[in-house]
Every structure is written in structure tokens, then in C-alpha cells.
Design an enzyme around this catalytic site. Sequence first.
Site, PDB file in Angstrom:
ATOM      1  N   GLU A  70       0.827  -1.207   0.000  1.00  0.00           N
ATOM      2  CA  GLU A  70       0.000   0.000   0.000  1.00  0.00           C
ATOM      3  C   GLU A  70       0.864   1.261   0.000  1.00  0.00           C
ATOM      4  OE1 GLU A  70      -2.034  -3.344   2.158  1.00  0.00           O
ATOM      5  OE2 GLU A  70      -0.077  -2.405   2.304  1.00  0.00           O
ATOM      6  N   CYS A 101       0.547   2.645   6.528  1.00  0.00           N
ATOM      7  CA  CYS A 101       0.040   2.764   5.160  1.00  0.00           C
ATOM      8  C   CYS A 101      -1.156   3.707   5.084  1.00  0.00           C
ATOM      9  CB  CYS A 101      -0.305   1.393   4.607  1.00  0.00           C
ATOM     10  SG  CYS A 101       1.166   0.354   4.401  1.00  0.00           S
TER      11      CYS A 101
END
Length: 173
Positions: A70, A101
Site C-alpha cells: 500500500e 500505510c
Amino acid sequence: METAQPSTVAADLTENDAAHLRHAIALSWEARENGRHPFGALVVSGAGDVVVRTLNNFSGDEGGPTQHAELVAVREAARLLPATELREATLYTSAEPCAMCAGATYWCGIGRVVYALGEDQLLQITGDHPENPTLQLPCRVVFAAGQRPTEVVGPVLDDEAAAAHEGFWERPA
């Protein structure tokens, strides 16, 4: 790749969302096949174009703990797209973005996140594995602390995403 049983799909998940999310899940299988932790992500523009697709680049021996799929995806999308387009973009990910993330997603200005496997479900799978010390901090909490909205859809297709983790986090006896 193993075939999982169909998962329950949220009412707010479109057919395109489901297709992109399954793409992220397929990337998680690819990461696993490459000896990496089984996570995958992609960023899709508001126009529906895949801008970035990434695999997790971390294993216990290589990569780095900040090489989550991510984070790498949103960082690259921020390099490729102007801020106005990032607000219209969606991050699709095989698992709920961790706090790191989610923070990167927020700072990059991505306006929407769709994820499969929830952080709480991931913790049930990984347990106390030292390579994945899962934080019990939902991405919605991270985004809610910000000054701009981030739409979140998930968990959805979680059974399909969980299949890529089956047996991966077991430690040798």
C-alpha cells in the site's frame, strides 16, 4: 493460486470495485509466490485506469518493513498524478492498510480506500508472528484524525483475501 469460497460483498461495492479488489488479491498471491508477505495493492484513477500495481516487498530476510504494498503504491501514485487526480483515486488493497500505510495514503491525498481482509482478521491469522506485529488500529480511525475525508469500503471479499495467508504465517516446530 487456490480458489476460495465466494465472500459476502458489501452493498456499496461496485462490479468495478470487486474486479480491482480481486486484482489486488491476485497480487498478494504473486507476492507470496515470490517469497514475500502476501499483500498486494493498486491505485486506480477516478477515470478507472490502473495507475500503479504493487506487491509487498518485505520478507523476514529482505526488503524492508516499510515496503508494504500500500505504501509503495500510494507513494508512486503521488509521483505520477497531480493532487486533484489523487483525490479522485482509489487504493485497492488485499488487506486493510496498517497505521503506517493509512498515514501514507492520507498524506498522499488518495480519496478512497477499498480493502479486503480486515486488520482484526489478519491478526487472527498471523497471531504474534514477529514479521507481522499487527497493530489493532483500524484505518478508519487514522483517516478520521485527518482534516480531509477519506472514504473507506471494507472489509469485503475477505475470505478470498485470507486464502493467500493460509499456512504462510506458520512457524516451523
